[in-house]
Design a protein around this motif. Structure first.
Motif, PDB file in Angstrom:
ATOM      1  N   LYS A  42       0.873  -1.153  -0.122  1.00 42.07           N
ATOM      2  CA  LYS A  42       0.000   0.009  -0.052  1.00 42.07           C
ATOM      3  C   LYS A  42       0.808   1.208   0.051  1.00 42.07           C
ATOM      4  CE  LYS A  42      -4.143  -2.250   2.483  1.00 42.07           C
ATOM      5  NZ  LYS A  42      -4.761  -2.002   3.706  1.00 42.07           N
ATOM      6  N   LYS A  43       0.494   2.166  -0.985  1.00 43.85           N
ATOM      7  CA  LYS A  43       0.999   3.461  -0.925  1.00 43.85           C
ATOM      8  C   LYS A  43       0.912   4.089   0.588  1.00 43.85           C
ATOM      9  CE  LYS A  43       1.307   4.242  -5.724  1.00 43.85           C
ATOM     10  NZ  LYS A  43       0.909   5.195  -6.835  1.00 43.85           N
ATOM     11  N   LYS A  44       1.936   4.641   0.845  1.00 50.86           N
ATOM     12  CA  LYS A  44       1.923   5.288   2.064  1.00 50.86           C
ATOM     13  C   LYS A  44       2.646   6.496   2.227  1.00 50.86           C
ATOM     14  CE  LYS A  44       3.972   4.851   7.037  1.00 50.86           C
ATOM     15  NZ  LYS A  44       4.838   4.351   7.911  1.00 50.86           N
ATOM     16  N   LYS A  45       1.691   7.623   2.689  1.00 52.94           N
ATOM     17  CA  LYS A  45       2.220   9.290   2.642  1.00 52.94           C
ATOM     18  C   LYS A  45       3.557   9.598   3.350  1.00 52.94           C
ATOM     19  CE  LYS A  45      -2.359  11.165   2.230  1.00 52.94           C
ATOM     20  NZ  LYS A  45      -3.311  12.178   2.988  1.00 52.94           N
ATOM     21  N   VAL A  46       4.537  10.134   2.505  1.00 53.76           N
ATOM     22  CA  VAL A  46       5.658  10.238   3.221  1.00 53.76           C
ATOM     23  C   VAL A  46       5.626  11.370   4.227  1.00 53.76           C
ATOM     24  CG1 VAL A  46       8.036  11.065   3.034  1.00 53.76           C
ATOM     25  CG2 VAL A  46       6.906   9.513   1.165  1.00 53.76           C
ATOM     26  N   HIS A  47       6.073  11.343   5.633  1.00 56.01           N
ATOM     27  CA  HIS A  47       5.945  12.597   6.434  1.00 56.01           C
ATOM     28  C   HIS A  47       6.884  13.687   5.957  1.00 56.01           C
ATOM     29  CE1 HIS A  47       6.326  14.493  10.140  1.00 56.01           C
ATOM     30  NE2 HIS A  47       5.308  13.493  10.676  1.00 56.01           N
ATOM     31  N   ALA A  48       6.268  14.971   6.364  1.00 58.49           N
ATOM     32  CA  ALA A  48       6.689  15.839   5.727  1.00 58.49           C
ATOM     33  C   ALA A  48       8.237  16.206   6.309  1.00 58.49           C
ATOM     34  CB  ALA A  48       5.953  17.461   6.674  1.00 58.49           C
ATOM     35  N   LYS A  49       8.700  15.729   7.320  1.00 57.59           N
ATOM     36  CA  LYS A  49       9.947  15.885   7.815  1.00 57.59           C
ATOM     37  C   LYS A  49      10.930  14.967   6.863  1.00 57.59           C
ATOM     38  CE  LYS A  49       9.039  16.906  12.551  1.00 57.59           C
ATOM     39  NZ  LYS A  49       9.241  16.688  14.045  1.00 57.59           N
ATOM     40  N   CYS A  50      10.291  14.008   6.079  1.00 55.97           N
ATOM     41  CA  CYS A  50      11.159  13.051   5.603  1.00 55.97           C
ATOM     42  C   CYS A  50      11.180  13.408   4.129  1.00 55.97           C
ATOM     43  CB  CYS A  50      10.812  11.627   5.876  1.00 55.97           C
ATOM     44  SG  CYS A  50      10.647  11.192   7.263  1.00 55.97           S
ATOM     45  N   LYS A  51      10.703  14.198   3.467  1.00 58.16           N
ATOM     46  CA  LYS A  51      10.552  14.377   2.239  1.00 58.16           C
ATOM     47  C   LYS A  51      11.933  15.134   1.676  1.00 58.16           C
ATOM     48  CE  LYS A  51       5.545  15.468   1.721  1.00 58.16           C
ATOM     49  NZ  LYS A  51       4.315  16.300   1.076  1.00 58.16           N
ATOM     50  N   ASN A  52      12.020  14.946   0.335  1.00 59.98           N
ATOM     51  CA  ASN A  52      13.173  15.579  -0.485  1.00 59.98           C
ATOM     52  C   ASN A  52      14.651  15.085   0.198  1.00 59.98           C
ATOM     53  OD1 ASN A  52      11.540  17.352  -1.858  1.00 59.98           O
ATOM     54  ND2 ASN A  52      11.652  18.834  -0.072  1.00 59.98           N
ATOM     55  N   LEU A  53      14.595  13.913   0.795  1.00 56.10           N
ATOM     56  CA  LEU A  53      15.814  12.983   1.269  1.00 56.10           C
ATOM     57  C   LEU A  53      16.070  11.854   0.469  1.00 56.10           C
ATOM     58  CD1 LEU A  53      14.969  12.648   5.145  1.00 56.10           C
ATOM     59  CD2 LEU A  53      16.639  14.268   3.754  1.00 56.10           C
ATOM     60  N   SER A  54      17.390  11.484   0.424  1.00 59.16           N
ATOM     61  CA  SER A  54      17.519  10.120  -0.489  1.00 59.16           C
ATOM     62  C   SER A  54      16.687   9.088   0.080  1.00 59.16           C
ATOM     63  CB  SER A  54      18.809   9.788  -0.346  1.00 59.16           C
ATOM     64  OG  SER A  54      19.324   9.353   1.050  1.00 59.16           O
ATOM     65  N   PRO A  55      16.618   8.078  -0.814  1.00 57.25           N
ATOM     66  CA  PRO A  55      15.535   6.842  -0.442  1.00 57.25           C
ATOM     67  C   PRO A  55      15.998   6.123   1.012  1.00 57.25           C
ATOM     68  CG  PRO A  55      16.064   6.857  -2.726  1.00 57.25           C
ATOM     69  CD  PRO A  55      16.849   7.816  -2.113  1.00 57.25           C
ATOM     70  N   LEU A  56      17.212   5.863   1.112  1.00 54.76           N
ATOM     71  CA  LEU A  56      17.521   5.319   2.442  1.00 54.76           C
ATOM     72  C   LEU A  56      17.330   6.306   3.378  1.00 54.76           C
ATOM     73  CD1 LEU A  56      20.849   3.104   1.377  1.00 54.76           C
ATOM     74  CD2 LEU A  56      18.720   2.357   2.383  1.00 54.76           C
ATOM     75  N   LYS A  57      17.935   7.392   3.350  1.00 56.74           N
ATOM     76  CA  LYS A  57      17.549   8.518   4.497  1.00 56.74           C
ATOM     77  C   LYS A  57      16.002   8.669   4.901  1.00 56.74           C
ATOM     78  CE  LYS A  57      21.777  11.165   3.779  1.00 56.74           C
ATOM     79  NZ  LYS A  57      22.497  12.406   3.701  1.00 56.74           N
ATOM     80  N   ARG A  58      15.142   8.667   3.674  1.00 54.02           N
ATOM     81  CA  ARG A  58      13.849   8.794   3.900  1.00 54.02           C
ATOM     82  C   ARG A  58      13.371   7.475   4.690  1.00 54.02           C
ATOM     83  NH1 ARG A  58      12.474   9.476  -0.817  1.00 54.02           N
ATOM     84  NH2 ARG A  58      11.502   7.276  -1.492  1.00 54.02           N
ATOM     85  N   LEU A  59      13.674   6.323   4.308  1.00 52.10           N
ATOM     86  CA  LEU A  59      13.287   5.245   5.217  1.00 52.10           C
ATOM     87  C   LEU A  59      13.679   5.365   6.526  1.00 52.10           C
ATOM     88  CD1 LEU A  59      13.875   2.412   2.538  1.00 52.10           C
ATOM     89  CD2 LEU A  59      11.520   3.588   3.302  1.00 52.10           C
ATOM     90  N   LEU A  60      14.938   5.829   6.781  1.00 57.32           N
ATOM     91  CA  LEU A  60      15.524   5.980   8.227  1.00 57.32           C
ATOM     92  C   LEU A  60      14.420   6.716   8.986  1.00 57.32           C
ATOM     93  CD1 LEU A  60      19.361   5.962   7.913  1.00 57.32           C
ATOM     94  CD2 LEU A  60      17.935   4.403   9.401  1.00 57.32           C
ATOM     95  N   CYS A  61      14.463   8.099   8.396  1.00 61.76           N
ATOM     96  CA  CYS A  61      13.451   9.006   8.952  1.00 61.76           C
ATOM     97  C   CYS A  61      11.955   8.523   9.342  1.00 61.76           C
ATOM     98  CB  CYS A  61      13.394  10.333   7.986  1.00 61.76           C
ATOM     99  SG  CYS A  61      12.526  11.767   8.544  1.00 61.76           S
ATOM    100  N   GLU A  62      11.773   7.916   8.183  1.00 59.91           N
ATOM    101  CA  GLU A  62      10.207   7.294   8.417  1.00 59.91           C
ATOM    102  C   GLU A  62      10.258   6.402   9.932  1.00 59.91           C
ATOM    103  OE1 GLU A  62       7.428   8.149   7.279  1.00 59.91           O
ATOM    104  OE2 GLU A  62       7.722   9.117   5.470  1.00 59.91           O
ATOM    105  N   GLU A  63      11.102   5.352   9.806  1.00 63.21           N
ATOM    106  CA  GLU A  63      11.134   4.585  11.119  1.00 63.21           C
ATOM    107  C   GLU A  63      11.588   5.240  12.319  1.00 63.21           C
ATOM    108  OE1 GLU A  63      13.999   1.291  10.782  1.00 63.21           O
ATOM    109  OE2 GLU A  63      12.863   0.060   9.423  1.00 63.21           O
ATOM    110  N   LYS A  64      12.281   6.168  12.390  1.00 64.06           N
ATOM    111  CA  LYS A  64      12.669   7.028  13.358  1.00 64.06           C
ATOM    112  C   LYS A  64      11.149   7.714  13.946  1.00 64.06           C
ATOM    113  CE  LYS A  64      15.616  10.586  15.464  1.00 64.06           C
ATOM    114  NZ  LYS A  64      16.663  11.237  15.361  1.00 64.06           N
ATOM    115  N   ILE A  65      10.542   8.108  13.173  1.00 62.42           N
ATOM    116  CA  ILE A  65       9.317   9.055  13.329  1.00 62.42           C
ATOM    117  C   ILE A  65       8.345   8.027  13.695  1.00 62.42           C
ATOM    118  CG2 ILE A  65       7.225  10.030  12.576  1.00 62.42           C
ATOM    119  CD1 ILE A  65       9.446  11.720  10.594  1.00 62.42           C
ATOM    120  N   ALA A  66       8.080   6.751  13.394  1.00 60.79           N
ATOM    121  CA  ALA A  66       7.138   5.797  13.582  1.00 60.79           C
ATOM    122  C   ALA A  66       7.512   5.421  15.069  1.00 60.79           C
ATOM    123  CB  ALA A  66       7.342   4.386  12.705  1.00 60.79           C
ATOM    124  N   GLU A  67       8.644   5.162  15.420  1.00 63.28           N
ATOM    125  CA  GLU A  67       9.015   4.811  16.877  1.00 63.28           C
ATOM    126  C   GLU A  67       8.700   5.958  17.741  1.00 63.28           C
ATOM    127  OE1 GLU A  67      12.980   3.643  17.448  1.00 63.28           O
ATOM    128  OE2 GLU A  67      12.903   1.807  16.141  1.00 63.28           O
TER     129      GLU A  67
END
Length: 428
Positions: free
Chosen positions: A187-212
């Protein structure tokens, strides 16, 4: 972090893959270093943290429940246990522990290890088999969002393969090819505003950190192997046996597991933290009667003179002068029964002070026989076993001493009411 590693591997960034050596995208070297730096994100559990308490609990209970800690043994080190708990998740996908630093599993038979490119179908009794089974039966149906692209109809081998892609320390790649592939469209998931405009890996790292950070910390069901889980089981057993009911005031004998966990959430440990997290079953939480959850209190001359005198007045004077005020109350009742009646009066001397549940042993019962043995032989043959008891101790005092011993079947006795002529030893 393992989710990110799995993504990196499936994108051709795994060490030794052809994709790494043939692709020439911008910043490729930076992405590769970033992917493998995730492994270096380690943190040893600090004293007082939830992870530290869970590790200590696991070390204390592995002998009693070895099935909860497959791949570990009583002599496994602290970091081995932390490494094991790192692969478990709590509410929202947050890991129970961070990856310990400078930890290298010794061998396959001593716990998890990096399997590399070796293939092996998970066998019963192994850590991998345990992870696959738990994922299939519990986590995948309950938290499909943790397993993006994996269908709930996935077979055992496909789940093993998925877990291997996520973290090679958990499972080896299976040798047997899955008969049928069940890949669900993520499922497509909205990217958190803080994680936009980051490289793919940095974006995923950012999303995991916010999720925690956004995990609902007041909602987490106790998991097998945790200290809370064991406390809940002990409470359920105690309530069922009818012993130590004063430990759980307000909880019904047939309380459910979420109700008991919600009750323990309101109790504090020595450091002031809740004994359990709040369970996610909100209906069970609502069933708890807040008014009855307060600690019980049986009045005595020393602890609560006003309430104590009010109870005595009811029997000596009240039931004679005002029988309509105290229906169904008589001198045959226990002190606690009368106090419970007065606790209902919002303006009385015992308002809101519910007495502790009690039952004096009946003649011929196991507890009655135990009390008789202590009074006739125990205090003489083994005085060190019963400090504070003498041949002048009352039946109730001896029963209370046995009640505090968890190895006996004695309930808390009712106190010797001042209007009784002799100790309350009821007939069977």
């Amino acid at each position: 972090a393992c989710g990110v590693l799995g993504w990196a591997a499936s994108s051709g960034l795994r060490s030794g893959s052809n994709a790494v050596t043939t692709r020439s995208e911008p910043h490729q070297e930076e992405l590769i270093q970033e992917a493998f730096s995730l492994k270096a994100q380690c943190r040893d559990a600090k004293v007082g943290s939830d992870c530290y308490r869970d590790v200590k609990y696991a070390q204390d209970h592995i002998k009693q429940h070895p099935g909860w800690y497959v791949g570990l043994h009583p002599n496994s080190g602290f970091k081995a246990f932390q490494h094991f708990l790192h692969h478990q998740r709590v509410k929202g996908g947050k890991r129970r522990c961070p990856m310990p630093c400078d930890f290298h599993p010794k061998s396959n038979d001593e716990g998890s290890t990096s399997f590399g490119d070796e293939c092996k179908d998970a066998e019963k009794g192994t850590n991998c088999y345990n992870h696959v089974t738990y994922t299939k039966r519990v986590n995948l149906p309950k938290h499909p969002e943790w397993y993006a692209g994996l269908s709930q109809k996935a077979g055992f081998l496909e789940i093993q393969s998925f877990l291997h892609e996520q973290d090679a320390d958990v499972c080896p790649t299976p040798c047997t090819k899955p008969h049928k592939i069940h890949r669900a469209k993520p499922k497509k998931k909205k990217v958190h505003a803080k994680c936009k405009n980051l490289s793919p890996l940095k974006r995923l790292l950012c999303e995991e950190k916010i999720a925690e950070e956004e995990v609902d910390e007041d909602c987490e069901d106790a998991e097998a192997g945790s200290r809370c889980f064991n406390d809940v089981l002990y409470a359920l057993k105690t309530l069922k046996e009818g012993l130590h009911l004063e430990w759980y005031p307000g909880l019904p004998v047939k309380a459910t597991r979420p109700m008991v966990q919600a009750y323990l959430h309101k109790q504090n440990d020595g450091d002031g933290s809740p004994r359990c997290p709040m369970p996610c079953d909100r209906k069970a939480v609502k069933k708890l009667d807040e008014k009855k959850l307060k600690a019980c209190h049986t009045a005595t001359k020393d602890s609560d003179k006003d309430c104590y005198n009010a109870v005595c007045w009811v029997i000596s004077t009240g039931i004679k002068k005002h029988p309509d005020w105290y229906e169904n109350i008589s001198s045959a009742d226990t002190f606690e029964t009368v106090q419970a009646r007065l606790a209902e009066d919002p303006k009385g001397k015992c308002a809101g002070r519910n007495p502790c549940p009690c039952e004096t042993a009946r003649k011929g019962g196991d507890c009655w026989n135990a009390v008789q043995w202590v009074m006739s032989r125990g205090i003489y043959d083994h005085p060190k076993w019963y400090p504070g008891l003498t041949n002048q101790s009352s039946f109730e005092e001896v029963q209370e001493r046995l009640h505090n011993d968890r190895h006996t079947k004695c309930q808390l006795p009712c106190i010797f009411a001042p209007w009784w002529d002799k100790p309350n030893v009821t007939e069977a």
